[in-house]
Design a protein around this motif. Sequence first.
Motif, PDB file in Angstrom:
ATOM      1  N   SER A   1      -3.638   0.475  -2.806  1.00  0.00           N
ATOM      2  CA  SER A   1      -4.545   0.648  -1.574  1.00  0.00           C
ATOM      3  C   SER A   1      -5.933   0.038  -1.847  1.00  0.00           C
ATOM      4  CB  SER A   1      -4.698   2.119  -1.381  1.00  0.00           C
ATOM      5  OG  SER A   1      -5.757   2.332  -0.341  1.00  0.00           O
ATOM      6  N   GLY A   2      -6.349   0.004  -3.009  1.00  0.00           N
ATOM      7  CA  GLY A   2      -7.873  -0.450  -3.477  1.00  0.00           C
ATOM      8  C   GLY A   2      -7.612  -2.050  -3.432  1.00  0.00           C
ATOM      9  N   LEU A   3      -6.527  -2.714  -3.731  1.00  0.00           N
ATOM     10  CA  LEU A   3      -6.283  -4.167  -3.757  1.00  0.00           C
ATOM     11  C   LEU A   3      -6.273  -4.583  -2.334  1.00  0.00           C
ATOM     12  CD1 LEU A   3      -3.620  -4.798  -6.530  1.00  0.00           C
ATOM     13  CD2 LEU A   3      -5.869  -5.595  -6.459  1.00  0.00           C
ATOM     14  N   ALA A   4      -5.419  -3.857  -1.451  1.00  0.00           N
ATOM     15  CA  ALA A   4      -5.560  -4.409  -0.088  1.00  0.00           C
ATOM     16  C   ALA A   4      -6.926  -4.036   0.637  1.00  0.00           C
ATOM     17  CB  ALA A   4      -4.479  -3.312   0.796  1.00  0.00           C
ATOM     18  N   ASP A   5      -7.547  -3.034   0.443  1.00  0.00           N
ATOM     19  CA  ASP A   5      -9.047  -3.119   1.026  1.00  0.00           C
ATOM     20  C   ASP A   5      -9.812  -4.164   0.565  1.00  0.00           C
ATOM     21  OD1 ASP A   5      -8.356  -0.652   2.311  1.00  0.00           O
ATOM     22  OD2 ASP A   5      -9.091   0.496   0.813  1.00  0.00           O
ATOM     23  N   TYR A   6      -9.628  -4.570  -0.826  1.00  0.00           N
ATOM     24  CA  TYR A   6     -10.517  -5.614  -1.164  1.00  0.00           C
ATOM     25  C   TYR A   6     -10.160  -7.081  -0.671  1.00  0.00           C
ATOM     26  CZ  TYR A   6     -12.348  -9.073  -4.619  1.00  0.00           C
ATOM     27  OH  TYR A   6     -12.867 -10.323  -4.985  1.00  0.00           O
ATOM     28  N   PHE A   7      -8.899  -7.316  -0.643  1.00  0.00           N
ATOM     29  CA  PHE A   7      -8.324  -8.341  -0.044  1.00  0.00           C
ATOM     30  C   PHE A   7      -8.683  -8.530   1.610  1.00  0.00           C
ATOM     31  CE2 PHE A   7      -4.643  -8.365  -3.105  1.00  0.00           C
ATOM     32  CZ  PHE A   7      -5.361  -9.102  -4.129  1.00  0.00           C
ATOM     33  N   LEU A   8      -8.713  -7.425   2.259  1.00  0.00           N
ATOM     34  CA  LEU A   8      -9.180  -7.580   3.675  1.00  0.00           C
ATOM     35  C   LEU A   8     -10.509  -7.729   3.835  1.00  0.00           C
ATOM     36  CD1 LEU A   8      -7.611  -4.269   5.115  1.00  0.00           C
ATOM     37  CD2 LEU A   8      -7.351  -6.712   6.227  1.00  0.00           C
ATOM     38  N   SER A   9     -11.525  -7.278   2.934  1.00  0.00           N
ATOM     39  CA  SER A   9     -13.026  -7.469   2.610  1.00  0.00           C
ATOM     40  C   SER A   9     -12.992  -8.986   2.547  1.00  0.00           C
ATOM     41  CB  SER A   9     -13.575  -6.527   1.895  1.00  0.00           C
ATOM     42  OG  SER A   9     -13.365  -7.144   0.510  1.00  0.00           O
ATOM     43  N   LEU A  10     -12.400  -9.738   1.746  1.00  0.00           N
ATOM     44  CA  LEU A  10     -12.531 -11.115   1.548  1.00  0.00           C
ATOM     45  C   LEU A  10     -12.015 -11.983   2.989  1.00  0.00           C
ATOM     46  CD1 LEU A  10     -10.747 -11.619  -1.849  1.00  0.00           C
ATOM     47  CD2 LEU A  10     -13.191 -11.160  -1.355  1.00  0.00           C
ATOM     48  N   THR A  11     -11.286 -11.547   3.652  1.00  0.00           N
ATOM     49  CA  THR A  11     -10.772 -11.941   4.811  1.00  0.00           C
ATOM     50  C   THR A  11     -11.774 -12.051   6.072  1.00  0.00           C
ATOM     51  OG1 THR A  11      -9.540 -10.277   5.945  1.00  0.00           O
ATOM     52  CG2 THR A  11      -8.402 -11.802   4.404  1.00  0.00           C
ATOM     53  N   LYS A  12     -12.488 -11.109   5.960  1.00  0.00           N
ATOM     54  CA  LYS A  12     -13.744 -10.586   6.748  1.00  0.00           C
ATOM     55  C   LYS A  12     -14.918 -11.514   6.482  1.00  0.00           C
ATOM     56  CE  LYS A  12     -12.611  -5.604   7.721  1.00  0.00           C
ATOM     57  NZ  LYS A  12     -12.814  -4.618   7.660  1.00  0.00           N
ATOM     58  N   ASN A  13     -15.196 -11.597   5.079  1.00  0.00           N
ATOM     59  CA  ASN A  13     -16.235 -12.292   4.850  1.00  0.00           C
ATOM     60  C   ASN A  13     -16.055 -14.037   5.158  1.00  0.00           C
ATOM     61  OD1 ASN A  13     -17.367 -10.045   3.689  1.00  0.00           O
ATOM     62  ND2 ASN A  13     -16.810 -10.551   1.577  1.00  0.00           N
ATOM     63  N   ASP A  14     -14.877 -14.184   5.186  1.00  0.00           N
ATOM     64  CA  ASP A  14     -14.666 -15.542   5.628  1.00  0.00           C
ATOM     65  C   ASP A  14     -14.928 -16.004   6.730  1.00  0.00           C
ATOM     66  OD1 ASP A  14     -13.499 -18.294   4.506  1.00  0.00           O
ATOM     67  OD2 ASP A  14     -12.199 -17.848   5.883  1.00  0.00           O
ATOM     68  N   ASN A  15     -14.905 -15.221   7.832  1.00  0.00           N
ATOM     69  CA  ASN A  15     -14.985 -15.230   9.302  1.00  0.00           C
ATOM     70  C   ASN A  15     -16.330 -15.619   9.525  1.00  0.00           C
ATOM     71  OD1 ASN A  15     -12.303 -14.785   9.648  1.00  0.00           O
ATOM     72  ND2 ASN A  15     -12.517 -12.660   9.831  1.00  0.00           N
TER      73      ASN A  15
ATOM     74  N   ASN B   1      -6.315   5.552 -10.551  1.00  0.00           N
ATOM     75  CA  ASN B   1      -5.565   6.672 -11.235  1.00  0.00           C
ATOM     76  C   ASN B   1      -4.165   6.527 -10.905  1.00  0.00           C
ATOM     77  OD1 ASN B   1      -7.982   8.131 -12.062  1.00  0.00           O
ATOM     78  ND2 ASN B   1      -8.280   8.907  -9.945  1.00  0.00           N
ATOM     79  N   SER B   2      -3.728   5.457 -10.024  1.00  0.00           N
ATOM     80  CA  SER B   2      -2.224   5.717  -9.648  1.00  0.00           C
ATOM     81  C   SER B   2      -1.954   4.265  -9.309  1.00  0.00           C
ATOM     82  CB  SER B   2      -1.747   6.563  -8.739  1.00  0.00           C
ATOM     83  OG  SER B   2      -2.473   6.584  -7.752  1.00  0.00           O
ATOM     84  N   THR B   3      -0.512   4.015  -9.188  1.00  0.00           N
ATOM     85  CA  THR B   3      -0.210   2.484  -8.688  1.00  0.00           C
ATOM     86  C   THR B   3      -0.455   2.519  -7.179  1.00  0.00           C
ATOM     87  OG1 THR B   3       2.030   3.395  -8.512  1.00  0.00           O
ATOM     88  CG2 THR B   3       1.467   2.157 -10.557  1.00  0.00           C
ATOM     89  N   ARG B   4      -0.293   3.728  -6.470  1.00  0.00           N
ATOM     90  CA  ARG B   4      -0.539   3.775  -5.061  1.00  0.00           C
ATOM     91  C   ARG B   4      -2.050   3.564  -4.865  1.00  0.00           C
ATOM     92  NH1 ARG B   4       0.030   9.720  -2.335  1.00  0.00           N
ATOM     93  NH2 ARG B   4       2.524   9.359  -3.299  1.00  0.00           N
ATOM     94  N   ASP B   5      -2.919   4.081  -5.536  1.00  0.00           N
ATOM     95  CA  ASP B   5      -4.389   3.857  -5.436  1.00  0.00           C
ATOM     96  C   ASP B   5      -4.645   2.401  -5.588  1.00  0.00           C
ATOM     97  OD1 ASP B   5      -4.589   6.537  -4.698  1.00  0.00           O
ATOM     98  OD2 ASP B   5      -5.622   7.004  -6.724  1.00  0.00           O
ATOM     99  N   PHE B   6      -4.058   1.998  -6.626  1.00  0.00           N
ATOM    100  CA  PHE B   6      -4.436   0.664  -7.009  1.00  0.00           C
ATOM    101  C   PHE B   6      -4.172  -0.524  -5.977  1.00  0.00           C
ATOM    102  CE2 PHE B   6      -3.083  -3.373  -9.965  1.00  0.00           C
ATOM    103  CZ  PHE B   6      -4.360  -3.856  -9.999  1.00  0.00           C
TER     104      PHE B   6
ATOM    105  N   TRP C   1       1.494  -8.495  -4.738  1.00  0.00           N
ATOM    106  CA  TRP C   1       2.389  -8.720  -3.546  1.00  0.00           C
ATOM    107  C   TRP C   1       2.501  -7.523  -2.391  1.00  0.00           C
ATOM    108  CZ3 TRP C   1       6.101 -13.054  -2.750  1.00  0.00           C
ATOM    109  CH2 TRP C   1       5.641 -14.072  -3.531  1.00  0.00           C
ATOM    110  N   GLN C   2       2.421  -6.342  -2.926  1.00  0.00           N
ATOM    111  CA  GLN C   2       2.665  -5.088  -2.031  1.00  0.00           C
ATOM    112  C   GLN C   2       1.144  -4.969  -1.246  1.00  0.00           C
ATOM    113  OE1 GLN C   2       4.786  -1.766  -3.312  1.00  0.00           O
ATOM    114  NE2 GLN C   2       5.689  -3.061  -4.891  1.00  0.00           N
ATOM    115  N   ALA C   3       0.099  -5.339  -1.976  1.00  0.00           N
ATOM    116  CA  ALA C   3      -1.162  -5.011  -1.324  1.00  0.00           C
ATOM    117  C   ALA C   3      -1.361  -6.180  -0.237  1.00  0.00           C
ATOM    118  CB  ALA C   3      -2.265  -5.367  -2.369  1.00  0.00           C
ATOM    119  N   LEU C   4      -0.874  -7.451  -0.722  1.00  0.00           N
ATOM    120  CA  LEU C   4      -0.839  -8.630   0.467  1.00  0.00           C
ATOM    121  C   LEU C   4      -0.449  -8.179   1.784  1.00  0.00           C
ATOM    122  CD1 LEU C   4      -0.511 -11.550  -1.884  1.00  0.00           C
ATOM    123  CD2 LEU C   4      -2.536 -11.019  -0.641  1.00  0.00           C
TER     124      LEU C   4
END
Length: 299
Positions: free
Chosen positions: A285-299, A278-283, A219-222
């Motif tokens: 951040s990594g999730l947010a970047d991945y989700f963003l990449s999926l929205t770009k691929n859909d365009n 290595n940390s929840t912060r990195d997790f 949820w926080q990554a979203l």
Amino acid sequence: MSSTGEQGVIEYDQSRTFVVGNILLLTAILKSLGIKTPLFSSRMSLSERQKQNSFKRMLAQEEVMLTLIFDDENGISKEQVKDFFFKFNRQTSGLHLTHFAKTEQKFPLKPFINHLIENLNLDQYGGVSAKSKHVRKSEHFLTTEYILLKFLVGAAAGAKVQEACKLSDNVTYNGSLVSSILAEGRLNDIELFLGAWLQPLTHNEHGLRTGFRLSAQIWQALSIVIFKLVSRGASSSELIQAGIVLGKLDYSKKAIHWQNCDVMDLDSNGRLYKNSANSTRDFRSGLADYFLSLTKNDN
């Protein structure tokens, strides 16, 4: 700490120390010895203690594991005690302290949370808990007020402010109150995205309760996805489309697509994906970047 033979003695300053773990066993021991316990105001009478000799002999054979957290200089604050308790309580659901479980009835972003609950009809997905920070799979709730607070702050102010904010804070971002940012349009952006993200769950109760979908980190990554999309000038239709794409995503722990996420990796059995950061912060951040990449691929 000192020991004589097999007997050990731990001495600590109660005003500067907090005991974490195995609280129920500790309470049983204290009550059997007639010592006032931290969870109950009553104590056993002498006659009651004498009747409990067999119980005390049984306790004497138990292994007791305690974690002592202390600060020699400043002591432990009330807020730290509450934080430690909530973390322990999330792992041991049978233990509750009513004066800790009570959440603050009013806090600065409460009206915006209520607005989301009503406008998105979150009750149809299980509702929002005001009694705990996170949702367990055994519960019927969709999320919690605490997670929604983090969601609102993340979408309005980004990851750093999101991580540092507390329930009672008047959160600011670049000199502006987050409440003002939300009122000036960001809350509408959140509604558009979250409404689209929730839509696939309307008739899929099983999918709602499985995998990572209930995870606070998801949820926080979203919410960071919303923040970054808006920062890049995304239109309302683009926010809705991003919500649809990520709403249809398979959040199960067996989903093959997680192999494309830098902060996910298979467990030791090679069956389920798990957090590899290595940390929840990195997790997050990594999730947010991945989700963003999926929205770009859909365009």
